[in-house]
Structures are given as C-alpha cells and as structure tokens.
Design an enzyme around this catalytic site. Structure first.
Site, PDB file in Angstrom:
ATOM      1  N   LYS A  30       0.855  -1.198   0.000  1.00 10.95           N
ATOM      2  CA  LYS A  30       0.000   0.000   0.000  1.00 10.95           C
ATOM      3  C   LYS A  30       0.887   1.242   0.000  1.00 10.95           C
ATOM      4  CE  LYS A  30      -1.759   1.670   4.033  1.00 10.95           C
ATOM      5  NZ  LYS A  30      -1.488   3.085   4.263  1.00 10.95           N
ATOM      6  N   ASN A  31       1.885   1.266   0.871  1.00 12.42           N
ATOM      7  CA  ASN A  31       2.666   2.500   1.057  1.00 12.42           C
ATOM      8  C   ASN A  31       3.684   2.745  -0.042  1.00 12.42           C
ATOM      9  OD1 ASN A  31       1.113   3.033   3.234  1.00 12.42           O
ATOM     10  ND2 ASN A  31       2.646   2.494   4.769  1.00 12.42           N
ATOM     11  N   ARG A 100      -4.814  10.964   4.555  1.00 17.11           N
ATOM     12  CA  ARG A 100      -3.815  12.013   4.737  1.00 17.11           C
ATOM     13  C   ARG A 100      -2.685  11.893   3.731  1.00 17.11           C
ATOM     14  NH1 ARG A 100      -2.227  13.292   8.869  1.00 17.11           N
ATOM     15  NH2 ARG A 100      -0.069  13.583   8.236  1.00 17.11           N
ATOM     16  N   CYS A 124      -4.755  12.132  13.407  1.00 14.94           N
ATOM     17  CA  CYS A 124      -5.501  10.868  13.341  1.00 14.94           C
ATOM     18  C   CYS A 124      -5.283  10.177  14.681  1.00 14.94           C
ATOM     19  CB  CYS A 124      -5.038  10.022  12.163  1.00 14.94           C
ATOM     20  SG  CYS A 124      -3.416   9.335  12.427  1.00 14.94           S
ATOM     21  N   ARG A 129       0.378  14.134  13.459  1.00 17.66           N
ATOM     22  CA  ARG A 129       0.804  13.953  12.067  1.00 17.66           C
ATOM     23  C   ARG A 129       1.069  15.283  11.341  1.00 17.66           C
ATOM     24  NH1 ARG A 129      -0.997   8.790  10.530  1.00 17.66           N
ATOM     25  NH2 ARG A 129       0.586   8.847   8.898  1.00 17.66           N
ATOM     26  N   ASP A 312       4.783   0.204  12.279  1.00 18.16           N
ATOM     27  CA  ASP A 312       3.562  -0.423  11.742  1.00 18.16           C
ATOM     28  C   ASP A 312       3.429  -1.884  12.154  1.00 18.16           C
ATOM     29  OD1 ASP A 312       3.576   1.375   8.563  1.00 18.16           O
ATOM     30  OD2 ASP A 312       3.066   1.964  10.599  1.00 18.16           O
ATOM     31  N   ARG A 404      -8.588  -0.454   4.671  1.00 16.24           N
ATOM     32  CA  ARG A 404      -7.733   0.596   4.097  1.00 16.24           C
ATOM     33  C   ARG A 404      -6.367   0.033   3.748  1.00 16.24           C
ATOM     34  NH1 ARG A 404      -6.651   5.666   7.367  1.00 16.24           N
ATOM     35  NH2 ARG A 404      -5.303   5.820   5.569  1.00 16.24           N
TER      36      ARG A 404
HETATM   37  C1  EPZ Z   1       4.296   6.858   6.620  1.00 17.24           C
HETATM   38  O1  EPZ Z   1       3.517   7.870   7.230  1.00 17.24           O
HETATM   39  C2  EPZ Z   1       3.368   5.663   6.437  1.00 17.24           C
HETATM   40  N1  EPZ Z   1       2.266   6.042   5.551  1.00 17.24           N
HETATM   41  C3  EPZ Z   1       2.836   5.209   7.804  1.00 17.24           C
HETATM   42  O2  EPZ Z   1       2.058   4.043   7.587  1.00 17.24           O
HETATM   43  C4  EPZ Z   1       4.022   4.830   8.685  1.00 17.24           C
HETATM   44  O3  EPZ Z   1       3.537   4.453   9.965  1.00 17.24           O
HETATM   45  C5  EPZ Z   1       4.956   6.042   8.806  1.00 17.24           C
HETATM   46  O4  EPZ Z   1       5.377   6.465   7.486  1.00 17.24           O
HETATM   47  C6  EPZ Z   1       6.207   5.730   9.623  1.00 17.24           C
HETATM   48  O5  EPZ Z   1       6.885   4.663   9.046  1.00 17.24           O
HETATM   49  C7  EPZ Z   1       2.485   6.092   4.217  1.00 17.24           C
HETATM   50  O6  EPZ Z   1       3.576   5.835   3.735  1.00 17.24           O
HETATM   51  C8  EPZ Z   1       1.311   6.468   3.361  1.00 17.24           C
HETATM   52  P1  EPZ Z   1       6.335  10.148   8.817  1.00 17.24           P
HETATM   53  P2  EPZ Z   1       4.102   9.381   7.312  1.00 17.24           P
HETATM   54  O7  EPZ Z   1       6.202  11.438   8.095  1.00 17.24           O
HETATM   55  O8  EPZ Z   1       4.954   9.659   6.151  1.00 17.24           O
HETATM   56  C9  EPZ Z   1       6.549  13.259  12.369  1.00 17.24           C
HETATM   57  C10 EPZ Z   1       0.222   2.708   7.754  1.00 17.24           C
HETATM   58  O9  EPZ Z   1      -0.058   2.015   8.724  1.00 17.24           O
HETATM   59  N2  EPZ Z   1       6.514  14.282  11.321  1.00 17.24           N
HETATM   60  O10 EPZ Z   1       7.511   9.272   8.501  1.00 17.24           O
HETATM   61  O11 EPZ Z   1       2.942  10.268   7.584  1.00 17.24           O
HETATM   62  C11 EPZ Z   1       5.270  12.438  12.442  1.00 17.24           C
HETATM   63  O12 EPZ Z   1       4.306  13.082  13.248  1.00 17.24           O
HETATM   64  C12 EPZ Z   1       0.670   4.123   7.931  1.00 17.24           C
HETATM   65  O13 EPZ Z   1       0.254   2.305   6.552  1.00 17.24           O
HETATM   66  C13 EPZ Z   1       6.661  15.628  11.658  1.00 17.24           C
HETATM   67  O14 EPZ Z   1       6.806  15.968  12.836  1.00 17.24           O
HETATM   68  O15 EPZ Z   1       5.015   9.293   8.607  1.00 17.24           O
HETATM   69  C14 EPZ Z   1       5.753  11.147  13.063  1.00 17.24           C
HETATM   70  O16 EPZ Z   1       5.831  11.306  14.461  1.00 17.24           O
HETATM   71  C15 EPZ Z   1       0.381   4.596   9.321  1.00 17.24           C
HETATM   72  N3  EPZ Z   1       6.650  16.560  10.681  1.00 17.24           N
HETATM   73  C16 EPZ Z   1       7.163  10.983  12.488  1.00 17.24           C
HETATM   74  O17 EPZ Z   1       7.556  12.300  12.046  1.00 17.24           O
HETATM   75  C17 EPZ Z   1       6.493  16.228   9.351  1.00 17.24           C
HETATM   76  O18 EPZ Z   1       6.500  17.143   8.501  1.00 17.24           O
HETATM   77  C18 EPZ Z   1       7.244  10.037  11.294  1.00 17.24           C
HETATM   78  O19 EPZ Z   1       6.243  10.447  10.389  1.00 17.24           O
HETATM   79  C19 EPZ Z   1       6.350  14.868   9.017  1.00 17.24           C
HETATM   80  C20 EPZ Z   1       6.372  13.912  10.011  1.00 17.24           C
END
Ligand code: EPZ
Length: 426
Positions: A30-31, A100, A124, A129, A312, A404
């Site tokens: 998916k990702n 998102r 969420c 996020r 995850d 999802r």
């Molecule tokens: C991706 O989300 C995945 N989703 C998530 O999978 C996964 O859990 C996550 O990466 C971590 O591996 C997709 O790829 C569509 P991040 P993403 O930006 O990109 C903080 C699932 O189950 N952050 O790597 O949104 C954030 O709050 C989903 O399939 C900021 O502070 O995650 C988090 O604490 C759930 N500022 C950490 O960084 C930003 O601008 C990692 O988030 C961006 C992120």
C-alpha cells in the site's frame, strides 16, 4: 469485492482456537502504491502500475487523481493512468480527510501546475501527524506557502536547486521532496532522508521516468528533468502485511509459508520473531516459512525508522507478547499516540501498562474474546489476530480501518484455517 471496499460499518467475528497453516500470497505494498500512483502526475505520458493492492486507500487515491481530471482504469491489481489532462490542481478537504497521504499530491501538482491547493490534513488516532517538514522543504525550494481557511496554498516562484536537511526523518516528506526535485534539471541534495523500501520503490519509478537519483546513506543527490516520461512498474510486496501474517503464524502455533515477499525488507521483523522463539526459514528470496509452538519469549522492542523495527508492526507484536512467558517492553519512538489498541487488548485480558511512549506487557496465560474497536489499520489487524487465540468469540468493529490497508485479510486468514466471519452492521 466492491461491497468490501464500499461498506464502512462491517465487522468481523473471529473464533479462538484457530491455528494458521498453509500458504499465503502477500499483496503489493500500500505504502509504495500510493506515492507511485501520485507520481504519474509528473509526466503527461501514460503509466501502468502492476500489483497495486485492491484497498480503500488506493480507491481514494484514484478518486483524488480523477478529481484532478486524470483518466484512470483499474482492472484488479493493474492500474492504467493517463495524466495528459489536468483540469484542477487541488486536493480537496474530502480527499485529504479520508486519506492524509493525499498530501503527497503537493510535489507533483507544483510540477504540473506551478501551484497546488491542498487541504490541511487533520490528525488521526496515532498522532498529530504534522507536515511542517514537507512545507519547510518546499519553502527552501522556491515555493511560496500560505495556510488559510484550512487549505495550504503553494505557488512555485522559481526553479532552484536545493541542499535541504530534514530535521526529522519523514517517509512522505522524503517522497514529496523527491518527486518535486525529479523535475528540476539542476543538481539538488536531500539530507536525513527516510530509507523505507517504499521510498526506494518510488525512487526506482522516478529513475524510470528519467530522473538521476543517487543514494549515499541518508543523502540523496538528484538531477531531475523537465520532460519526465511515463513508466510501467510492479510495486514491491507489502512487508507489513507479511509481518502481520508471520506474527499470526507463531502466535497460533501454526506453520505458514509466505509467497511474494522480499526477505531483505523483513530483517528486523525476522530477528524479533526468532528472539521470541519462532522458527523462520528463508526458503528463497521471495518465500519465507514461519512456525513454532512457543513458549513465546518476552522481548524489549523499540520502534525506529527503517531499517529499525517498524512502528507499523508494533501493535501486532504487542498481541504476541501479551502471551509471552515474562515481561516485555515496547517503546514507540515514531508516533506520540500509537497505543490506542492497548485498551482494547486489556478488554481481552491482556496485562499492559503504558507510561508515556513505553508499554510494559506482562504475559498472561490466555486472552478471552470480547467486542473490540479498531483505531488504526495496523491495530485492527492486531485485534483480529488476537481473536485467533482468544478463548471464545471476538467481535472486531470498524474494520474499514482494516480494509484501508489489507487486501482480503479475512479471506486470506480463512484460507489458512482461521474462523473469521465478515458481517454487515445491523
Ligand atoms: C508513513 O507515514 C506511512 N504512511 C505510515 O504508515 C508509517 O507508519 C509512517 O510512514 C512511519 O513509518 C504512508 O507511507 C502512506 P512520517 P508518514 O512522516 O509519512 C513526524 C500505515 O499504517 N513528522 O515518517 O505520515 C510524524 O508526526 C501508515 O500504513 C513531523 O513531525 O510518517 C511522526 O511522528 C500509518 N513533521 C514521524 O515524524 C512532518 O512534517 C514520522 O512520520 C512529518 C512527520
């Protein structure tokens, strides 16, 4: 199949005492599929994506692109995209609230339209996020960013090369920046990037489109092109779906063989399972066998960015460790609120206490079936596998979360011998 994707009020009844045995085919990631689908906007030429899983999130991404005027044809796991005509450059509130990951449209829309209007994503259940890192990158790359009325208005003022360092490692932040810079015909550098396999799969696609991208540790050197071409790409297998079935196999004292995996993507999951006492045999680079009848050994786990232990997989391992011989500790370092499943597992008799981002799990002899509610897509899968070993029946509600991120999860479990029934809510 369509009914599965469209209904949001279905629930599952899972009967305990199931042992998972047999073979399961893992679906495409998916990702990886989400950013690759959106990357089609970077070119006016047609593209084809193979092995895209049939999931709600994919359906939402297709609708997001169709709302921009893109023509899309999906036949099962094959998606053909004709992005020749873009009629509008926005990702609406409805699109972003439902998914998102729609924020990934910012980069490609800026490339195609010189501007992008994207609804601010809400938080969420697993955390706030924020997307500050995405916006900080775009500002450094010559893009004006204004947030008003719940929307982000981005306008490209100049095409410049950048040398940008992310303050924190972000998967979709890295993906947005890579897609944007792939269209800039100057050399740019990104530091402190995410290295998840899904990011690497997107990089493969951007290279097929004509971008020159080199990776050195957590640094990417990108030489883009303005005339990126279309592509044909088979997405990588879903390592989190694979990990979920691997945990289910050991948890139920079963014996399953997973087909269509990439074992190198599963290193941290294999290590943790072996440490917990499972037998994991690498039958080939694409086939893994998992079996073992316990006792489940306690673990100390810390979630980390790839190649560390994936956030995850945290909920799924919490279920496994709820039945371990001893006390385990899980530290969630990626999201600030990813323990929503703890309360649901406690309803099933698990002995878990949470202090900040650390969960202490005291193994119990057995779980008992209960009515539980899914809070995020990985937690919903974890609750389903908990139901496989709990005494009696477990009702898992709100399984649109499950749909999802997991293609035919209940059907695949049933084929492995589980007693799982999908019912529409009354
Ligand atoms: C991706 O989300 C995945 N989703 C998530 O999978 C996964 O859990 C996550 O990466 C971590 O591996 C997709 O790829 C569509 P991040 P993403 O930006 O990109 C903080 C699932 O189950 N952050 O790597 O949104 C954030 O709050 C989903 O399939 C900021 O502070 O995650 C988090 O604490 C759930 N500022 C950490 O960084 C930003 O601008 C990692 O988030 C961006 C992120």
């Amino acid at each position: 199949m369509t009914s599965t994707l469209l209904s949001t009020s279905e629930y599952l009844i899972v009967r305990g005492g199931s042992t998972l045995t047999g073979e399961v085919e893992i679906s495409g990631s998916k990702n990886a599929s989400l950013p690759i689908l959106i990357a089609t906007l970077l070119s006016e030429e047609r593209s084809t994506i193979l092995d895209a899983p049939y999931l709600l999130d994919i359906k939402n991404t297709i609708e997001l692109l169709e709302n921009m005027g893109v023509e899309i044809k999906r036949e099962g796991n094959r998606i053909e995209v004709n992005p020749e005509r873009i009629t509008n450059c926005r990702a609406s509130d409805e699109n972003v609230r439902r998914m998102r990951a729609s924020v990934l449209a910012m980069g490609p829309l800026l490339v195609r339209c010189g501007e992008a209007i994207v609804a601010m994503p809400g938080g969420c259940s697993i955390g706030l996020r924020p997307i500050d890192q995405h916006l900080k990158f775009f500002q450094s790359a010559g893009v004006d960013v204004n947030v008003k009325h719940g929307y982000i208005y981005l306008e490209r003022k100049e095409k410049k090369s950048v040398n940008f360092t992310f303050d924190i490692i972000t998967v979709t932040g890295t993906e947005n920046a890579l897609m944007f810079l792939s269209s800039v015909n100057k050399e740019s550098v990104l530091n402190n990037i995410a290295l998840e396999p899904e990011v690497m799969d997107l990089i493969e696609v951007l290279r097929k489109m004509g971008a020159d991208i080199e990776i050195e540790g957590r640094k990417a050197i990108i030489r883009g092109r303005e005339d990126l071409s279309g592509f044909i790409h088979k997405v990588i297998p879903d390592r989190i779906e694979a990990g979920t079935f691997m945990v289910g196999a050991y948890l139920t004292g079963g014996d399953i063989t997973l087909k269509n995996v990439i074992k190198d993507h599963l290193t941290s999951i294999i290590e943790a399972l072996r440490e917990a006492g499972a037998v994991v045999e690498e039958k080939s680079v694409n086939e893994i066998r998992v079996y073992g009848s316990g006792p489940i050994k306690p673990l100390n786990i810390e979630t980390r960015e790839y190649p560390g232990f994936p956030t995850d997989m945290q909920a799924q391992f919490m279920v496994l460790l709820s039945l371990a011989d001893g006390v385990s500790v899980i530290k969630e370092n990626i999201f600030e609120n990813r323990f929503q499943h703890v309360m649901e597992l406690k309803r099933m008799g698990a002995d878990i206490s949470v202090k900040g981002n650390t969960a202490i799990i005291k193994g119990v002899r057995n779980l008992t079936g209960a009515e539980v509610f899914s809070t995020d897509l990985r937690a919903s899968a974890a609750l389903v596998i908990a139901g496989l070993v709990a005494e009696g029946e477990t009702t898992v509600r709100d399984i649109y979360h499950l749909d999802r991120g997991y293609e035919n999860f209940d059907k695949k479990l049933a084929k492995l011998g589980a007693s799982v029934q999908r019912l529409p809510s009354l």
